[in-house]
Write a protein that holds these residues in place. Structure first.
Motif, PDB file in Angstrom:
ATOM      1  N   MET A   1       0.852  -1.169   0.000  1.00 37.40           N
ATOM      2  CA  MET A   1       0.000   0.000   0.000  1.00 37.40           C
ATOM      3  C   MET A   1       0.899   1.233   0.000  1.00 37.40           C
ATOM      4  O   MET A   1       1.818   1.324   0.806  1.00 37.40           O
ATOM      5  N   ASP A   2       0.627   2.163  -0.884  1.00 34.92           N
ATOM      6  CA  ASP A   2       1.449   3.361  -0.991  1.00 34.92           C
ATOM      7  C   ASP A   2       0.895   4.543  -0.215  1.00 34.92           C
ATOM      8  O   ASP A   2       1.632   5.280   0.399  1.00 34.92           O
ATOM      9  N   GLU A   3      -0.420   4.712  -0.265  1.00 41.10           N
ATOM     10  CA  GLU A   3      -1.045   5.866   0.383  1.00 41.10           C
ATOM     11  C   GLU A   3      -2.319   5.440   1.085  1.00 41.10           C
ATOM     12  O   GLU A   3      -2.947   4.461   0.716  1.00 41.10           O
ATOM     13  N   LEU A   4      -2.677   6.228   2.067  1.00 35.66           N
ATOM     14  CA  LEU A   4      -3.938   6.030   2.773  1.00 35.66           C
ATOM     15  C   LEU A   4      -4.883   7.161   2.409  1.00 35.66           C
ATOM     16  O   LEU A   4      -4.463   8.311   2.301  1.00 35.66           O
ATOM     17  N   SER A   5      -6.148   6.839   2.239  1.00 31.68           N
ATOM     18  CA  SER A   5      -7.143   7.874   1.989  1.00 31.68           C
ATOM     19  C   SER A   5      -7.473   8.575   3.301  1.00 31.68           C
ATOM     20  O   SER A   5      -7.166   8.076   4.391  1.00 31.68           O
ATOM     21  N   LEU A   6      -8.106   9.725   3.207  1.00 31.31           N
ATOM     22  CA  LEU A   6      -8.563  10.412   4.418  1.00 31.31           C
ATOM     23  C   LEU A   6      -9.546   9.540   5.194  1.00 31.31           C
ATOM     24  O   LEU A   6      -9.551   9.545   6.428  1.00 31.31           O
ATOM     25  N   GLU A   7     -10.353   8.765   4.488  1.00 32.55           N
ATOM     26  CA  GLU A   7     -11.290   7.855   5.142  1.00 32.55           C
ATOM     27  C   GLU A   7     -10.537   6.766   5.905  1.00 32.55           C
ATOM     28  O   GLU A   7     -10.903   6.427   7.034  1.00 32.55           O
ATOM     29  N   VAL A  78      -0.392   8.508  11.633  1.00 32.75           N
ATOM     30  CA  VAL A  78      -0.678   7.320  10.829  1.00 32.75           C
ATOM     31  C   VAL A  78       0.113   7.438   9.540  1.00 32.75           C
ATOM     32  O   VAL A  78       0.116   8.495   8.894  1.00 32.75           O
ATOM     33  N   PHE A  79       0.794   6.349   9.148  1.00 31.48           N
ATOM     34  CA  PHE A  79       1.622   6.402   7.943  1.00 31.48           C
ATOM     35  C   PHE A  79       1.820   5.011   7.357  1.00 31.48           C
ATOM     36  O   PHE A  79       1.549   3.999   8.003  1.00 31.48           O
ATOM     37  N   VAL A  80       2.274   4.997   6.129  1.00 29.20           N
ATOM     38  CA  VAL A  80       2.664   3.767   5.448  1.00 29.20           C
ATOM     39  C   VAL A  80       4.183   3.780   5.385  1.00 29.20           C
ATOM     40  O   VAL A  80       4.779   4.739   4.876  1.00 29.20           O
ATOM     41  N   ASP A  81       4.816   2.721   5.906  1.00 29.40           N
ATOM     42  CA  ASP A  81       6.285   2.708   5.907  1.00 29.40           C
ATOM     43  C   ASP A  81       6.834   2.305   4.540  1.00 29.40           C
ATOM     44  O   ASP A  81       6.064   2.034   3.597  1.00 29.40           O
ATOM     45  N   GLY A  82       8.137   2.263   4.407  1.00 34.58           N
ATOM     46  CA  GLY A  82       8.785   1.966   3.136  1.00 34.58           C
ATOM     47  C   GLY A  82       8.478   0.587   2.590  1.00 34.58           C
ATOM     48  O   GLY A  82       8.633   0.333   1.396  1.00 34.58           O
ATOM     49  N   ASP A  83       8.022  -0.333   3.447  1.00 37.35           N
ATOM     50  CA  ASP A  83       7.663  -1.682   3.014  1.00 37.35           C
ATOM     51  C   ASP A  83       6.165  -1.827   2.726  1.00 37.35           C
ATOM     52  O   ASP A  83       5.684  -2.925   2.494  1.00 37.35           O
ATOM     53  N   GLY A  84       5.435  -0.709   2.806  1.00 36.33           N
ATOM     54  CA  GLY A  84       4.009  -0.742   2.531  1.00 36.33           C
ATOM     55  C   GLY A  84       3.154  -1.162   3.717  1.00 36.33           C
ATOM     56  O   GLY A  84       1.967  -1.440   3.566  1.00 36.33           O
ATOM     57  N   VAL A  85       3.746  -1.203   4.916  1.00 35.43           N
ATOM     58  CA  VAL A  85       3.018  -1.591   6.118  1.00 35.43           C
ATOM     59  C   VAL A  85       2.365  -0.349   6.729  1.00 35.43           C
ATOM     60  O   VAL A  85       3.010   0.689   6.883  1.00 35.43           O
TER      61      VAL A  85
END
Length: 136
Positions: A1-7, A78-85
């Motif tokens: 996963m690269d990005e998270l939506s606002l939802e 809240v974030f997505v790390d470099g491995d997509g976690v």
């Protein structure tokens, strides 16, 4: 996963906020609204301890009642790390029965399930008061 939506971020924040309400009130039947079935909580204070699986997390919550800490979760990133976690880092304050306060960080790994975002791993890292053997 690269990005998270606002939802997604909103849903994750809601899941993290719900933890204190359910855990501190001993509402163990609803802890599946916060944790995955195979979730792990790692406590790093003192000698440390791991609690594995939803039933064990419920038993742990009940073992702290009625004089357990009252948790407050705040300053969540809240974030997505470099491995997509998908991860979250939150500060917590825990008011103890004697009125003293303990604080630290929750380092969470989250998973999207059919029921929504759930914590798969929570590492609790104390800040103050310092546990024996931990230096600032």
């Amino acid at each position: 996963m690269d990005e998270l939506s606002l939802e997604d971020v909103s849903d994750i924040r809601g899941t993290l906020a719900l933890f204190s309400h359910l855990f501190d009130n001993g509402e163990v039947a609803d802890l599946g609204r916060v944790f995955t079935e195979d979730a792990v909580i790692k406590l790093t204070r003192g000698a440390g301890r791991s609690v594995r699986g939803l039933p064990a997390i419920g038993e742990f919550a009940l073992s702290l009642r009625p004089h357990g800490p009252d948790h407050q979760t705040l300053d969540t990133h809240v974030f997505v790390d470099g491995d997509g976690v998908v991860r979250a880092r939150s500060r917590y304050l825990a008011v103890l029965p004697d009125g003293s306060v303990h604080n630290g960080d929750y380092l969470d790994v989250l998973r999207r399930t059919p029921q929504g975002w759930r914590i798969g791993l929570r590492v609790s890292v104390p800040r103050y008061p310092l546990a024996k053997g931990i230096s600032g």
